[in-house]
Every structure is written in structure tokens, then in C-alpha cells.
Design a protein around this motif. Structure first.
Motif, PDB file in Angstrom:
ATOM      1  N   ASN A   1      31.820  33.939  43.748  1.00 37.13           N
ATOM      2  CA  ASN A   1      32.160  32.775  42.940  1.00 37.13           C
ATOM      3  C   ASN A   1      30.996  31.790  42.875  1.00 37.13           C
ATOM      4  O   ASN A   1      30.715  31.204  41.827  1.00 37.13           O
TER       5      ASN A   1
ATOM      6  N   LYS B   1      28.344  33.511  40.485  1.00 38.95           N
ATOM      7  CA  LYS B   1      28.715  33.642  39.072  1.00 38.95           C
ATOM      8  C   LYS B   1      29.190  32.334  38.448  1.00 38.95           C
ATOM      9  O   LYS B   1      28.890  32.047  37.281  1.00 38.95           O
TER      10      LYS B   1
ATOM     11  N   PHE C   1      32.691  35.375  36.957  1.00 37.26           N
ATOM     12  CA  PHE C   1      33.250  35.586  38.285  1.00 37.26           C
ATOM     13  C   PHE C   1      34.467  36.500  38.229  1.00 37.26           C
ATOM     14  O   PHE C   1      34.605  37.425  39.032  1.00 37.26           O
TER      15      PHE C   1
END
Length: 475
Positions: free
Chosen positions: A381, A384, A75
């Protein structure tokens, strides 16, 4: 294992990014190399939908340090790339490591910290807790009072209710925000939904209903409850919601602020009675629980040896390869209340991000933090890190990336289950008291019937008195 943070699995995926020298790490031991990167040079043209616009910064290089636990680092690599595309000319250097605290401690001591840090106050290194004690973290209230980068509202209004006011984010009772919320976790009691549906059982809404299920559990050849025995800190997931159910937010505040007489109060007594009853009732606690680690206890629960187990929203992902009884389905019950009609309760924890007071580039660090609260970053977010940020609507934005049980427990909180956010206030700087250990380790003795809850309360009253005395002397 526990989140909050407290999760250690990680996955490193190369993204074709160029390597760089460690950022603000001092000299690190050769035995602990740091997986780091410079996330590439900025794009020369602004990306479509740019939030950066024409903003300019005197210092365009930002050094960030992020804990590389269960969420990995993908992320942060991807986020840095998008940020640089939308802020042409900026450069972000990333330091990521599972032992980040120990890694950056020398640079912090020498007065050369990273510009931005993601590391929880519960990290074993004590780095974040030490910075809080030393008041060495920047006031970032202005970030939350500023307009969001991608919508017409203040960032403060994007954050889920209750987070910014807790010691997780506002540790000094001065109305200011020093630590920003990142991902959050939802914790409470879990059960096998398929088993409950097959038997016609209903998840308990009160503690009376919870204990009434013990006879059914016994008839079905399973215990009522188990927990991660050698890690009794998991029991906070029952204790704190029960304190709230018994005495509301005031009781939780008394618990987290070491108020005199708390452990002799009615909310504390009602809460401790739960543990006393689990320990003292036949079949209520799965045999051997106190000696089990988290994996063993959780596997036993999934194999049908107990009806309930405590854990958090990461449960399904953490145990994806564990053996289980046929048809097992994760069901989240939260934590029961004491009175009929009261909502079930969930303990909520949050990951923390902050800017050290001695950051060399606080302005760019603040802009980067604002960027984290854009919808683009929230979705990234989810993709990932497979996680949910403490932002309104985040659960729906990342639904396709998280497990069904995680989605269900997050939605349960959004749809009426009462979230309780609580964090113990820092003890005095230099104190040798590990307050979490003082509170939770004795539960092993309670569950083994070697200590009564009355003896526990007496002990904790003395510990709280010592904490208050040290805090008073430190002022």
C-alpha cells in the motif's frame, strides 16, 4: 484537497490484467464507463510465505468495489494478485471508479451489492452513510478478534489505538465493529520550517503562543493564518483538537453525539473564542481568505503570505507543483493546547472498508480483509498508494514511499503528539439535516464578522436539538 478521504486525483496504470464485466453495478450510464478488471487467475502453486495455506472456500469468486481517488487503484490490483497467488483457485473481480458510490448504488438498492467495499461515509453519493443508517453493514468484530495471518497476535492489537472505538468503525455504540480502518490522515497547522528556523521562531504549543506570533508575522509582512475559505470544513482540523484540549475525550464525545448544551459548555466556548479572536484581531486572518478555494489559500501560504495554514498529511504531495517562497519546507505543528505542558494535538481521520450484510461471499471477503492487515499488504500500500495504513509501525514500513513531510507528521503523532479521532454519529435515517454543513458553513460568516460565536452557538444548539428529536423518533 481533503482525504478522506475527499481526494479526487487518480492515476490509472495498466498492469496487464484482463478486463471483466462490471461487478454488481446494474446498468451504468454510458457517459461514465467503469475502469474495472479481473485481477487475473490464481496461481496453481502457493507463493513463498503464503498466508493462505490450505484454506478452502465454497465460493472462490470475490467481487470488490473500491473508490478510485488520490490513492489510485494500483494497490488493489496488486493486492488482489498476491491474494490469489496465496489462495489458489480464488478469483477477485475489481470495480474501481472516482464516482464509485453512484456507480454501485443501483446494485445495492436491488439487493446485489459487491462483497467488499472501500468507500468512506463522507462520500457525496451517501451510499456508505445510507448503509450505516439502514444497519446494512456486516458485523466484522470477529475479524479483529482473530489471529493475524502473518504474526502471533490478534488483528485488533495491530490497529493504532483509538480507531476501532470511534464512529468511523463502530457507529452504533454496541461495542461491535462494522467498518474497518484503511489509510489514515493526520491534520493540523502547517508552517514553513525553513522560515521559522531562519527567524528563530518556535512552533506554538499553546494558543497564547500562537497569537503571540501575530506581531512577528505582521513585522515580516505576512498574516498569521489562512484556511481554504470556500471549504470551511477544513476548520474541523482546528475545532475538534481544540475541543479535546479544552475538555478531553468527553467533550469530543459530546460534540459528536449531539449532547444537549454542548455549544454552551466551557470547552465549546474556549474553542469558539479561538475563531472569534482570529476574526477580530488585526492581521490574524489573511485578507481575502473567505473567498479562496483550497488551492489558492494553500499557494498563498506557501508563497509566504501567511504564517500558518490548516491541512493534512497529503499536503506536500497535493501541492508538489505549486509556487512557493525560496527554501520553503513543510513543517507540521499540530494544533496547540490551552495550557503550558500539554501536548500538541492532531486530528486523525481514517478511510473505511466494509462488507455489506447482503454480501454473497462474506467468508472470502473476511479473509481478504484480514490479508489487508499483513505486513506485505501494508508495504504494498505504501509503494502503490503512497499512503499509511492505520496499523502500528506502518510509518516506518512505508517511509521510502511517502513524502518527507508526511513521514514527519505521522512520526510526530507516534512520538508524542496527541491524536484525536472523531466522527459525527449518523443522523436519523431520512433526515434532511446535513450536519457537517450546519457545523462548518457558518464559519464563513464568523470570519467575515457577520455572525458572532454566541449566535453560532445558539444556532447549533437548535440544530443539535432537532437531530436528537429525529433520532429519538426513529428508534
Amino acid at each position: 484537497m481533503k482525504s478522506i478521504l475527499k481526494k479526487s486525483m487518480s492515476l490509472l496504470l495498466a498492469l496487464g490484467l484482463t478486463a471483466s464485466v462490471a461487478v454488481g453495478c446494474g446498468s451504468e450510464p454510458a457517459s461514465q464507463p467503469a475502469p474495472e478488471s479481473t485481477a487475473g487467475s490464481a496461481a496453481s502453486t502457493e507463493a513463498s510465505g503464503s498466508t493462505g495455506g490450505t484454506k478452502e472456500f465454497a465460493n472462490k469468486e470475490l467481487n470488490i468495489a473500491v473508490f478510485q481517488g488520490a490513492y489510485g487503484r494500483d494497490f488493489w490490483d496488486a493486492l488482489a494478485q498476491k491474494f490469489m497467488e496465496q489462495y489458489p483457485g480464488t478469483k477477485i473481480n475489481i470495480t474501481a471508479n472516482p464516482k464509485l458510490g453512484e456507480m454501485i448504488k443501483p446494485s445495492i438498492v436491488s439487493g446485489n451489492p459487491p462483497d467488499f467495499i472501500y468507500l468512506n461515509d463522507g462520500d457525496p453519493s451517501g451510499v456508505t452513510k445510507g448503509l450505516i443508517k439502514d444497519k446494512a453493514i456486516m458485523d466484522i468484530s470477529d475479524i479483529f478478534d482473530s489471529k493475524a495471518l502473518d504474526k502471533d497476535s490478534n488483528i485488533r492489537d495491530l490497529i493504532l489505538p483509538g480507531f476501532l472505538e470511534t464512529p468511523y468503525c463502530s457507529p452504533y455504540d454496541d461495542g461491535k465493529i462494522y467498518l474497518a480502518p484503511y489509510n489514515y490522515g493526520v491534520m493540523g497547522l502547517w508552517y514553513n520550517k525553513a522560515y521559522f528556523d531562519q527567524k528563530g521562531y518556535t512552533a506554538p504549543k499553546t494558543w497564547d503562543e500562537f497569537f503571540a506570533l501575530n506581531e512577528k508575522a505582521k513585522a515580516d509582512g505576512r498574516a498569521l493564518f489562512t484556511y481554504q475559505g470556500i471549504y470551511p470544513g477544513y476548520l474541523e482540523e482546528v475545532l475538534i483538537p481544540a475541543v479535546y484540549a479544552a475538555g478531553g475525550q468527553q467533550a469530543v464525545d459530546d460534540f459528536t453525539s449531539y449532547k444537549e448544551g454542548f455549544w454552551k459548555s466551557e470547552p465549546a466556548k474556549k474553542t469558539l473564542d479561538i475563531f472569534s479572536k482570529i476574526a477580530g484581531t488585526d492581521n490574524a486572518l489573511m485578507k481575502g481568505t473567505v473567498a479562496l478555494n483550497h488551492t489558492q489559500a494553500q499557494t498563498a501560504f506557501m508563497q509566504g503570505k501567511s504564517m500558518f495554514c490548516v491541512n493534512g498529511s497529503w499536503f506536500e504531495g497535493e501541492m508538489k507543483d505549486a509556487p512557493r517562497e525560496d527554501g520553503f519546507q513543510f513543517g507540521f505543528a499540530g494544533v496547540p493546547g490551552f495550557n503550558a505542558g500539554d501536548p500538541a494535538i492532531a486530528l486523525v481521520s481514517v478511510e473505511q472498508m466494509y462488507i455489506p450484510s447482503k454480501s454473497k461471499n462474506p467468508e472470502l471477503a473476511k479473509e481478504f480483509m484480514k490479508f489487508i492487515y499483513t505486513d506485505t499488504a501494508v508495504r504494498l500500500n505504501g509503494e502503490k498508494a503512497k499512503a499509511v495504513m492505520a496499523v502500528k509501525g506502518a510509518t516506518e514500513m512505508v517511509k521510502e514511499y511517502i513524502t518527507p513531510s508526511a513521514y514527519n507528521c505521522y512520526k510526530a503523532v507516534e512520538d508524542g503528539m496527541k491524536p484525536v479521532v472523531a466522527s459525527l454519529k449518523p443522523v436519523a435515517n431520512g433526515s434532511k439535516i446535513n450536519i457537517s454543513d450546519e457545523i462548518y458553513k457558518p464559519f464563513s460568516s464568523i470570519m467575515n464578522k457577520q455572525m458572532t460565536v454566541e449566535e453560532y452557538a445558539d444556532k447549533l444548539e437548535k440544530v443539535y436539538a432537532q437531530v436528537r428529536d429525529e433520532l429519538a423518533k426513529a428508534q
